[in-house]
Design a protein around this motif. Structure first.
Motif, PDB file in Angstrom:
ATOM      1  N   UNK A 524       0.856  -1.182   0.000  1.00  0.00           N
ATOM      2  CA  UNK A 524       0.000   0.000   0.000  1.00  0.00           C
ATOM      3  C   UNK A 524       0.893   1.233   0.000  1.00  0.00           C
ATOM      4  N   UNK A 525       0.751   2.048  -1.031  1.00  0.00           N
ATOM      5  CA  UNK A 525       1.567   3.254  -1.176  1.00  0.00           C
ATOM      6  C   UNK A 525       3.052   2.945  -1.001  1.00  0.00           C
ATOM      7  N   UNK A 526       3.467   1.812  -1.580  1.00  0.00           N
ATOM      8  CA  UNK A 526       4.873   1.413  -1.577  1.00  0.00           C
ATOM      9  C   UNK A 526       5.327   0.651  -0.363  1.00  0.00           C
ATOM     10  N   UNK A 527       4.468   0.497   0.648  1.00  0.00           N
ATOM     11  CA  UNK A 527       4.830  -0.201   1.889  1.00  0.00           C
ATOM     12  C   UNK A 527       4.334  -1.638   1.806  1.00  0.00           C
ATOM     13  N   UNK A 528       5.237  -2.603   2.037  1.00  0.00           N
ATOM     14  CA  UNK A 528       4.872  -4.019   1.967  1.00  0.00           C
ATOM     15  C   UNK A 528       4.156  -4.418   3.252  1.00  0.00           C
ATOM     16  N   UNK A 529       2.832  -4.619   3.148  1.00  0.00           N
ATOM     17  CA  UNK A 529       2.031  -4.982   4.319  1.00  0.00           C
ATOM     18  C   UNK A 529       2.353  -6.377   4.813  1.00  0.00           C
ATOM     19  N   UNK A 530       2.600  -7.310   3.876  1.00  0.00           N
ATOM     20  CA  UNK A 530       2.914  -8.671   4.269  1.00  0.00           C
ATOM     21  C   UNK A 530       2.318  -9.678   3.303  1.00  0.00           C
ATOM     22  N   UNK A 531       2.257 -10.919   3.750  1.00  0.00           N
ATOM     23  CA  UNK A 531       1.757 -12.026   2.931  1.00  0.00           C
ATOM     24  C   UNK A 531       0.284 -12.293   3.235  1.00  0.00           C
ATOM     25  N   UNK A 532      -0.389 -12.832   2.232  1.00  0.00           N
ATOM     26  CA  UNK A 532      -1.718 -13.407   2.431  1.00  0.00           C
ATOM     27  C   UNK A 532      -1.693 -14.815   1.839  1.00  0.00           C
ATOM     28  N   UNK A 533      -2.653 -15.651   2.272  1.00  0.00           N
ATOM     29  CA  UNK A 533      -2.724 -17.027   1.788  1.00  0.00           C
ATOM     30  C   UNK A 533      -4.129 -17.529   2.065  1.00  0.00           C
ATOM     31  N   UNK A 534      -4.782 -18.027   1.037  1.00  0.00           N
ATOM     32  CA  UNK A 534      -6.169 -18.452   1.169  1.00  0.00           C
ATOM     33  C   UNK A 534      -6.349 -19.549   2.210  1.00  0.00           C
ATOM     34  N   UNK A 535      -5.312 -20.285   2.498  1.00  0.00           N
ATOM     35  CA  UNK A 535      -5.446 -21.407   3.429  1.00  0.00           C
ATOM     36  C   UNK A 535      -5.740 -20.942   4.854  1.00  0.00           C
ATOM     37  N   UNK A 536      -5.529 -19.671   5.153  1.00  0.00           N
ATOM     38  CA  UNK A 536      -5.846 -19.136   6.474  1.00  0.00           C
ATOM     39  C   UNK A 536      -4.876 -19.618   7.549  1.00  0.00           C
ATOM     40  N   UNK A 537      -5.175 -19.292   8.821  1.00  0.00           N
ATOM     41  CA  UNK A 537      -6.446 -18.760   9.298  1.00  0.00           C
ATOM     42  C   UNK A 537      -6.653 -17.269   9.026  1.00  0.00           C
ATOM     43  N   UNK A 538      -5.580 -16.501   8.899  1.00  0.00           N
ATOM     44  CA  UNK A 538      -5.706 -15.060   8.740  1.00  0.00           C
ATOM     45  C   UNK A 538      -6.371 -14.720   7.415  1.00  0.00           C
ATOM     46  N   UNK A 539      -7.370 -13.870   7.476  1.00  0.00           N
ATOM     47  CA  UNK A 539      -8.097 -13.473   6.268  1.00  0.00           C
ATOM     48  C   UNK A 539      -7.887 -12.007   5.927  1.00  0.00           C
TER      49      UNK A 539
END
Length: 581
Positions: A524-539
């Protein structure tokens, strides 16, 4: 100047008994514009001290560097603690665990396989001394006997769970004193006789780490620390999450009761965590006790203050417990409000495999190198070679660390995962350009696998015949937000970069819903927020308000798998996944 020391039964502040009631708050996991807010909420809960680790690899991503700018400004963080009228505990490691990548140890340190890990070994100790000197240049002026907030400095971290090299611990203690640290030095270990015996030295004050059965565990600690104050310097009030599992929580009433038992016994305490924050970027660690388990981006930890800095039921329950023993402030934080919601379409796909030279230059090797042989060490890389066969074959790797997607002539064949102990994949044909996209999902942060190399280990074969000639293209992740379409049509399936723009009424915290995406990373605006992955748990991914502008926000997504819906959706509340209950 004030004096803080270890007495016969208590910590003594200017000669008077002082019970430390501390909370862990890692400055490197919180946007720096939010430090003051989090510190103030700690004070409002009744804490008198803030504890932090120092992450060596965050400050020194490459040899010879030590970054103290922006979110790594430890000096500013300690000053803000003092300005809030609170004290501080600093835990510089060099090993910190913390579910942080490589336990805080820089990956470059272990390029030389002869360098020791957490032991009395000259090359390792030389690097450690240089690091500690840099840290203590910042910390020394902030010690309480110089008018600052720092009460305690910890030596190493839960060393009894790793080794028992007393010479190593003694050398770290000597480095610490030589650098000008005059406040008491502590160690921490889990309260078992073996770990407490192995992880400390006489002259260093022993403390313990646990989250339940407080009375019993304090008794074990007392057997190994016969005099002086008892302290649980990691009171585990929650737990961390890894991909593919559930979101961990701990019952509020049970945690509050164990905290009550600690304070009633007169013990000092450090809540781990008071506020967990976020593994922004690619800073998450991993566990491997036979099965590799990478940690999620959120470090919410089910802490009293949640990932977005909002008070939880646990916050108010802990405040009530603390108020039984000490005066707490009259004010409390305001309850959280729903975050803004909106949906925008992702567009402008740029497929990684269509023009990989736009990312960086290919490097040629006469063998398949590990990531750690490359400089700088990448998190994501393309490996390329040619295969010449006339029938279906089996591609076999020595070991995958940690995720490898295989393509032949641009067509995806499949993905291999370290956690499944995958090593081989069937090729429908063994003729053409073989590409392998390899991702480091996070370095192990605990146990004997700390410091291990990443990438493909032990080379590759097709039907038993070695593949010895390779081109390697490390992906320059910092360049991704600037990558634009070049006019060549691209399909919106991975690996692909897509982007979107959006406005908000006013800057605020946001929660990015990734449920309809596959696997990847978000800026977001050049800042790497992190990873996502459909397998969860984090959505949802947490977006700190200071990163958000009223107008012209740009979100960039690197999708490594397949999106179900190419759109950006912000939701009102965090969604961290299902629990065991």
């Amino acid at each position: 100047m004030p004096e803080f020391r270890v007495g016969e039964t208590d910590f003594l502040l200017d000669g008077r008994p002082f019970q430390i009631i501390s909370g862990a708050l890692h400055y490197f996991r919180v946007h720096p514009d939010l430090w003051a807010d989090r510190i103030e909420k700690a004070r409002q809960m009744g804490l008198n001290t803030i504890e932090t680790y120092v992450a060596w690899n965050a400050h020194s991503p490459t040899p010879g560097t030590f970054d103290l700018s922006g979110g790594l400004d430890l000096d500013r963080f300690l000053r803000m603690i003092a300005e809030a009228g609170m004290y501080a505990i600093v835990r510089p490691g060099p090993y910190i665990c913390a579910e942080w990548d490589n336990g805080g140890l820089p990956a470059w340190l272990f390029r030389d396989p002869q360098v020791g890990v957490r032991q009395y070994e000259p090359r390792y100790l030389a690097a450690v001394r240089e690091y500690l000197n840099q840290v203590f240049d910042v910390v020394v002026p902030h010690q309480i006997d110089r008018g600052g907030p720092v009460l305690l400095v910890q030596v190493e971290n839960e060393y009894g769970a790793f080794g028992d090299d007393k010479r190593y611990l003694a050398e770290l203690a000597r480095y610490t004193r030589d650098a000008g640290i005059t406040v008491p030095l502590t160690t921490v270990d889990q309260p078992t006789p073996e770990m407490l015996a192995a992880g400390s030295l006489d002259g260093l004050h022993r403390t313990a780490s646990f989250g339940s059965r407080s009375t019993e565990r304090l008794a074990t600690l007392r057997a190994h620390q016969p005099t002086g104050p008892l302290m649980c310097s990691e009171f585990w009030d929650g737990w961390f999450d890894h991909w593919g599992a559930h979101h961990h929580t701990t019952p509020v009433e049970e945690s509050a009761a164990d905290l009550d038992a600690l304070l009633a016994a007169g013990a000092s305490v450090n809540l781990y965590m008071f506020h967990g924050g976020t593994n922004f970027g690619l800073t998450n660690g991993a566990n491997d006790k036979g099965v590799y388990q990478p940690l999620v981006t959120s470090y919410d930890y089910d802490a009293p203050l949640d990932e977005a800095g909002n008070p939880t039921r646990k916050y108010h329950a802990f405040r009530e417990v603390i108020a039984r023993y000490h005066k707490v402030p009259d004010s409390v934080p305001l309850p959280p409000q729903p975050a803004p919601t909106l949906t925008v379409e992702l567009r402008d796909p740029v497929r990684l495999l269509d023009a990989p030279q736009r990312w960086k230059s290919w490097q040629s090797y006469d063998h398949l190198p590990t990531f750690d042989e490359l400089s700088p060490i990448p998190r994501l890389a393309l490996l390329r070679t040619r295969i010449d066969g006339d029938r279906p074959s089996v591609l076999t790797f020595g070991e995958i660390r940690d995720r490898a997607t295989v393509f032949v002539d641009g067509n995806q064949i499949g993905t291999l995962l370290r956690e499944h102990h995958d090593r081989a994949i069937a090729l429908p044909r063994s003729n053409g350009e073989l590409l392998v996209l390899v991702e480091d999902l996070g370095r192990v942060d605990y146990g004997p696998r700390i410091g291990e190399p990443k990438g493909i280990i032990g080379g590759a074969t097709v039907d038993g015949m070695p593949l010895s000639t390779w081109d390697v293209l490390p992906i320059e992740l910092t360049a991704i937000p600037d990558l634009r379409p070049d006019g060549t049509p691209a399909t919106p399936f991975g690996p692909v970069v897509m982007r979107a723009e959006f406005d908000v009424d006013q800057p605020a915290d946001l929660f990015l819903d990734t449920a309809e995406w596959g696997k990847g990373m978000v800026w977001l605006n050049g800042f790497l927020l992190g990873r996502y992955w459909r397998r969860g748990p984090q959505r949802t991914l947490y977006v700190p308000g200071p990163l958000v502008r009223a107008h012209g926000n740009e979100i960039v997504v690197l999708e490594l798998d397949t999106m179900l819906s190419p759109e950006v959706s912000f939701v009102p509340h965090p969604l961290l996944g299902h629990t065991e209950a």
